[in-house]
Enzyme design. Structure first.
Site, PDB file in Angstrom:
ATOM      1  N   LYS A 279       0.849  -1.207   0.000  1.00 39.94           N
ATOM      2  CA  LYS A 279       0.000   0.000   0.000  1.00 39.94           C
ATOM      3  C   LYS A 279       0.881   1.252   0.000  1.00 39.94           C
ATOM      4  O   LYS A 279       0.656   2.180  -0.775  1.00 39.94           O
ATOM      5  CB  LYS A 279      -0.882  -0.006   1.243  1.00 39.94           C
ATOM      6  CG  LYS A 279      -1.548   1.318   1.566  1.00 39.94           C
ATOM      7  CD  LYS A 279      -2.457   1.266   2.760  1.00 39.94           C
ATOM      8  CE  LYS A 279      -1.782   1.466   4.085  1.00 39.94           C
ATOM      9  NZ  LYS A 279      -1.434   2.865   4.434  1.00 39.94           N
ATOM     10  N   ASN A 280       1.911   1.267   0.868  1.00 41.42           N
ATOM     11  CA  ASN A 280       2.690   2.493   1.041  1.00 41.42           C
ATOM     12  C   ASN A 280       3.733   2.732  -0.038  1.00 41.42           C
ATOM     13  O   ASN A 280       4.395   3.761  -0.036  1.00 41.42           O
ATOM     14  CB  ASN A 280       3.321   2.518   2.442  1.00 41.42           C
ATOM     15  CG  ASN A 280       2.261   2.706   3.514  1.00 41.42           C
ATOM     16  OD1 ASN A 280       1.098   3.013   3.204  1.00 41.42           O
ATOM     17  ND2 ASN A 280       2.622   2.492   4.763  1.00 41.42           N
TER      18      ASN A 280
ATOM     19  N   CYS B  42      -4.941  12.333  12.766  1.00 44.30           N
ATOM     20  CA  CYS B  42      -5.680  11.074  12.749  1.00 44.30           C
ATOM     21  C   CYS B  42      -5.490  10.456  14.131  1.00 44.30           C
ATOM     22  O   CYS B  42      -4.857  11.051  14.998  1.00 44.30           O
ATOM     23  CB  CYS B  42      -5.159  10.157  11.642  1.00 44.30           C
ATOM     24  SG  CYS B  42      -3.565   9.475  12.028  1.00 44.30           S
TER      25      CYS B  42
ATOM     26  N   ARG C 266       0.259  14.619  12.988  1.00 47.24           N
ATOM     27  CA  ARG C 266       0.788  14.343  11.652  1.00 47.24           C
ATOM     28  C   ARG C 266       0.805  15.580  10.744  1.00 47.24           C
ATOM     29  O   ARG C 266       0.157  15.654   9.718  1.00 47.24           O
ATOM     30  CB  ARG C 266       0.013  13.187  11.026  1.00 47.24           C
ATOM     31  CG  ARG C 266       0.115  11.967  11.946  1.00 47.24           C
ATOM     32  CD  ARG C 266      -0.493  10.740  11.393  1.00 47.24           C
ATOM     33  NE  ARG C 266       0.300  10.204  10.297  1.00 47.24           N
ATOM     34  CZ  ARG C 266      -0.101   9.152   9.589  1.00 47.24           C
ATOM     35  NH1 ARG C 266      -1.253   8.600   9.860  1.00 47.24           N
ATOM     36  NH2 ARG C 266       0.621   8.701   8.592  1.00 47.24           N
TER      37      ARG C 266
ATOM     38  N   ASP D  56       4.939   0.650  12.110  1.00 47.93           N
ATOM     39  CA  ASP D  56       3.724   0.002  11.595  1.00 47.93           C
ATOM     40  C   ASP D  56       3.599  -1.450  12.033  1.00 47.93           C
ATOM     41  O   ASP D  56       2.595  -2.092  11.755  1.00 47.93           O
ATOM     42  CB  ASP D  56       3.688   0.060  10.059  1.00 47.93           C
ATOM     43  CG  ASP D  56       3.445   1.465   9.578  1.00 47.93           C
ATOM     44  OD1 ASP D  56       3.591   1.714   8.370  1.00 47.93           O
ATOM     45  OD2 ASP D  56       3.128   2.326  10.414  1.00 47.93           O
TER      46      ASP D  56
ATOM     47  N   ARG E 122      -8.576  -0.620   4.838  1.00 51.20           N
ATOM     48  CA  ARG E 122      -7.730   0.381   4.179  1.00 51.20           C
ATOM     49  C   ARG E 122      -6.372  -0.218   3.817  1.00 51.20           C
ATOM     50  O   ARG E 122      -5.718   0.221   2.889  1.00 51.20           O
ATOM     51  CB  ARG E 122      -7.498   1.567   5.116  1.00 51.20           C
ATOM     52  CG  ARG E 122      -8.749   2.321   5.457  1.00 51.20           C
ATOM     53  CD  ARG E 122      -8.418   3.560   6.239  1.00 51.20           C
ATOM     54  NE  ARG E 122      -7.311   4.255   5.608  1.00 51.20           N
ATOM     55  CZ  ARG E 122      -6.689   5.297   6.156  1.00 51.20           C
ATOM     56  NH1 ARG E 122      -7.049   5.722   7.336  1.00 51.20           N
ATOM     57  NH2 ARG E 122      -5.708   5.899   5.533  1.00 51.20           N
TER      58      ARG E 122
HETATM   59  C1  EPZ Z   1       4.232   7.029   6.451  1.00 53.34           C
HETATM   60  O1  EPZ Z   1       3.423   8.026   7.021  1.00 53.34           O
HETATM   61  C2  EPZ Z   1       3.351   5.803   6.317  1.00 53.34           C
HETATM   62  N1  EPZ Z   1       2.232   6.111   5.422  1.00 53.34           N
HETATM   63  C3  EPZ Z   1       2.831   5.403   7.696  1.00 53.34           C
HETATM   64  O2  EPZ Z   1       2.072   4.212   7.533  1.00 53.34           O
HETATM   65  C4  EPZ Z   1       4.035   5.107   8.598  1.00 53.34           C
HETATM   66  O3  EPZ Z   1       3.568   4.810   9.898  1.00 53.34           O
HETATM   67  C5  EPZ Z   1       4.946   6.341   8.648  1.00 53.34           C
HETATM   68  O4  EPZ Z   1       5.334   6.718   7.311  1.00 53.34           O
HETATM   69  C6  EPZ Z   1       6.212   6.090   9.456  1.00 53.34           C
HETATM   70  O5  EPZ Z   1       6.922   5.013   8.901  1.00 53.34           O
HETATM   71  C7  EPZ Z   1       2.448   6.097   4.077  1.00 53.34           C
HETATM   72  O6  EPZ Z   1       3.560   5.866   3.608  1.00 53.34           O
HETATM   73  C8  EPZ Z   1       1.267   6.389   3.205  1.00 53.34           C
HETATM   74  P1  EPZ Z   1       6.164  10.434   8.519  1.00 53.34           P
HETATM   75  P2  EPZ Z   1       3.947   9.552   7.038  1.00 53.34           P
HETATM   76  O7  EPZ Z   1       6.022  11.681   7.730  1.00 53.34           O
HETATM   77  O8  EPZ Z   1       4.831   9.799   5.887  1.00 53.34           O
HETATM   78  C9  EPZ Z   1       6.318  13.809  11.840  1.00 53.34           C
HETATM   79  C10 EPZ Z   1       0.268   2.790   7.806  1.00 53.34           C
HETATM   80  O9  EPZ Z   1      -0.074   2.206   8.833  1.00 53.34           O
HETATM   81  N2  EPZ Z   1       6.207  14.767  10.709  1.00 53.34           N
HETATM   82  O10 EPZ Z   1       7.328   9.529   8.232  1.00 53.34           O
HETATM   83  O11 EPZ Z   1       2.757  10.412   7.252  1.00 53.34           O
HETATM   84  C11 EPZ Z   1       5.091  12.951  11.999  1.00 53.34           C
HETATM   85  O12 EPZ Z   1       4.126  13.613  12.788  1.00 53.34           O
HETATM   86  C12 EPZ Z   1       0.686   4.228   7.888  1.00 53.34           C
HETATM   87  O13 EPZ Z   1       0.346   2.277   6.659  1.00 53.34           O
HETATM   88  C13 EPZ Z   1       6.189  16.132  10.973  1.00 53.34           C
HETATM   89  O14 EPZ Z   1       6.250  16.563  12.132  1.00 53.34           O
HETATM   90  O15 EPZ Z   1       4.832   9.570   8.353  1.00 53.34           O
HETATM   91  C14 EPZ Z   1       5.636  11.716  12.669  1.00 53.34           C
HETATM   92  O16 EPZ Z   1       5.728  11.958  14.056  1.00 53.34           O
HETATM   93  C15 EPZ Z   1       0.402   4.817   9.255  1.00 53.34           C
HETATM   94  N3  EPZ Z   1       6.092  17.008   9.937  1.00 53.34           N
HETATM   95  C16 EPZ Z   1       7.037  11.583  12.073  1.00 53.34           C
HETATM   96  O17 EPZ Z   1       7.362  12.873  11.543  1.00 53.34           O
HETATM   97  C17 EPZ Z   1       6.016  16.577   8.628  1.00 53.34           C
HETATM   98  O18 EPZ Z   1       5.953  17.425   7.723  1.00 53.34           O
HETATM   99  C18 EPZ Z   1       7.152  10.559  10.949  1.00 53.34           C
HETATM  100  O19 EPZ Z   1       6.090  10.808  10.060  1.00 53.34           O
HETATM  101  C19 EPZ Z   1       6.039  15.185   8.389  1.00 53.34           C
HETATM  102  C20 EPZ Z   1       6.143  14.300   9.437  1.00 53.34           C
END
Ligand code: EPZ
Length: 417
Positions: free
Chosen positions: A22-23, A117, A122, A305, A397
């Site tokens: 998915k990701n 969420c 996020r 995850d 999802r």
């Molecule tokens: C991706 O989410 C995945 N989703 C998530 O999978 C996964 O848990 C996550 O990466 C971490 O590995 C997809 O790829 C579609 P991040 P993402 O940006 O990119 C903070 C699932 O279960 N952050 O790596 O949204 C954020 O709040 C989902 O399939 C900021 O502060 O995660 C978090 O604490 C859930 N500002 C950390 O960084 C930003 O601009 C990592 O988030 C971006 C992120």
């Protein structure tokens, strides 16, 4: 609302095929926006998030045609509406991944802010900061990100933290920019590499994907390509955990352990025998698992995850485990639901202390987010008696035909409406 009804106590056994990731699929579908030529994508999982993304792209003017059981051709030649509206974005945060490609291809984009969420706020500040570094004019008003740039310029960007979709968004924005972009502190997740491989097949000039420094030299235009989505490492890990927790023996095909070292190590520490083949992975569980502590962190460390799934394993293992969640601020929602099944869990800030119990007892529980739901499924497979899991739209999802695949492994599970 659909629910899953599971009668626990059956060790999973047999063979099941893993779907596409998915990701990896979500950003690769967005990559179609970067060219007027057709992009063919194969091994797509049939998931609600994928259909939401396709609806979002179609309303922008992307033509989507089926091409085989798990294949699509996306043609953004008629792209005419660089807008991602709230009603679609609110159901799937990954919609933010259209931002970079739209600014790169159309010179502007209006994308609804995804909002938080269950697992955390996020924010997308790093996505915005990177686009601004590349010369985009970005304003946020009335819940929308509005970004404009005649042509993005290459820049050196160092994200404040490792962000998976942030890295992906900026990499896609950079492929058509004027000059070279260097993304430092880049995410190293395999899904980032899969996206980079697809972009390179389309004619992009990218090096360093999979390391924490990615260099993108902008080109004038991208062509179409054909790309097969990598296997879903989190779905793979989830079924391995289900087999481990139920004392079973399974073989998962169309996947590999290549991207799951941290998870495989923990399952072996828990007492499982694991054999990896070229495109399959086999697990044989011990009678009773040993508790394993873990700490989530960006790839290649233990993936956040898979944290919820391991909490379910530790709930019935021998001993006490400490689970430390370092990525999201609220990713222990499954703990309360697991406690309804009899688990002994104490939450202390970003640590969860899990004391293994002899047995869980079936009950009605509620899914709160995608991976939390997977954790409840694993617990239901182990618990004595019947477990009903409400709000399983979360599960749909990210897990393709989950009750079918589990039933194929001998689980007693059915969906009720
Ligand atoms: C991706 O989410 C995945 N989703 C998530 O999978 C996964 O848990 C996550 O990466 C971490 O590995 C997809 O790829 C579609 P991040 P993402 O940006 O990119 C903070 C699932 O279960 N952050 O790596 O949204 C954020 O709040 C989902 O399939 C900021 O502060 O995660 C978090 O604490 C859930 N500002 C950390 O960084 C930003 O601009 C990592 O988030 C971006 C992120």
């Amino acid at each position: 609302m659909d629910k899953l009804i599971i009668t626990g106590g059956v060790p999973l056994a047999g063979e099941v095929a893993i779907s596409g990731a998915k990701n990896a699929a979500l950003p690769i579908l967005c990559a179609s926006l970067l060219t007027a030529e057709p992009l063919r994508v194969d091994n797509l999982p049939h998931l609600n998030d994928i259909s939401t993304m396709l609806r979002l792209l179609a309303q922008m003017g992307v033509e989507v045609t089926l091409d085989g059981p798990a294949g699509l051709v996306l043609d953004a030649g008629g792209l005419n509406n660089p807008l991602a509206p709230y009603d679609l974005v609110k159901t799937m945060r990954a919609s933010i991944l259209v931002l970079g490609p739209l600014v790169a291809r159309c010179g502007e984009a209006r994308v609804s802010l995804p909002g938080g969420c269950a697992i955390g706020a996020r924010p997308v500040d790093q996505h915005i900061k990177g686009l601004q570094a590349m010369g985009a004019e970005v304003t946020v008003e009335a819940g929308y990100v509005h970004a404009k740039a005649k042509r993005l310029k290459g820049a050196r960007i160092c994200t404040d933290m490792v962000t998976v979709t942030g890295t992906e968004n900026l990499m896609m924005a950079a492929v058509l920019a004027d000059g070279e972009t260097i993304i430092e502190n880049a995410a190293r997740e395999p899904e980032v590499v899969d996206l980079a491989n697809c972009l390179v097949a389309m004619g992009a000039n990218i090096s360093g994907a999979g390391t924490d420094v990615i260099r993108i030299r902008g080109v004038e235009r991208l062509d179409g390509a054909a790309h097969r989505i990598m296997p879903d490492r989190i779905e793979t890990g989830t079924y391995l955990c289900a087999a481990a927790a139920t004392g079973g023996e399974v073989r998962l095909t169309q996947t590999s352990a290549a991207y799951l070292d941290a998870v495989v190590d923990k399952l072996m520490d828990a007492g499982c025998d694991i054999v990896t083949e070229r495109d399959a992975i086999r697990l044989k569980a011990p009678q009773r698992l040993k508790a394993v502590s873990l700490r989530t962190a960006p790839y290649p460390a233990f993936p956040t995850d898979m944290q919820a799934q391991f909490m379910a394993i530790n709930a019935v293992a021998d001993g006490v485990a400490t689970i430390r969640e370092t990525i999201f601020e609220n990713r222990f929602m499954h703990a309360n639901e697991l406690m309804r099944l009899g688990a002994d869990i104490q939450i202390e800030g970003s640590n969860a202390i899990v004391r293994g119990v002899e047995r869980l007892e079936g009950a009605t529980v509620m899914a709160t987010d995608l991976r939390a739901s997977a954790s409840l499924v694993i617990a239901g497979l182990v618990a004595r008696g019947e477990t009903t899991i409400d709000r399983i739209y979360h599960l749909d999802r990210g897990y393709e035909r989950i009750e079918e695949k589990l039933a194929k492994l001998g689980a007693r599970v059915r969906r009720a409406h």
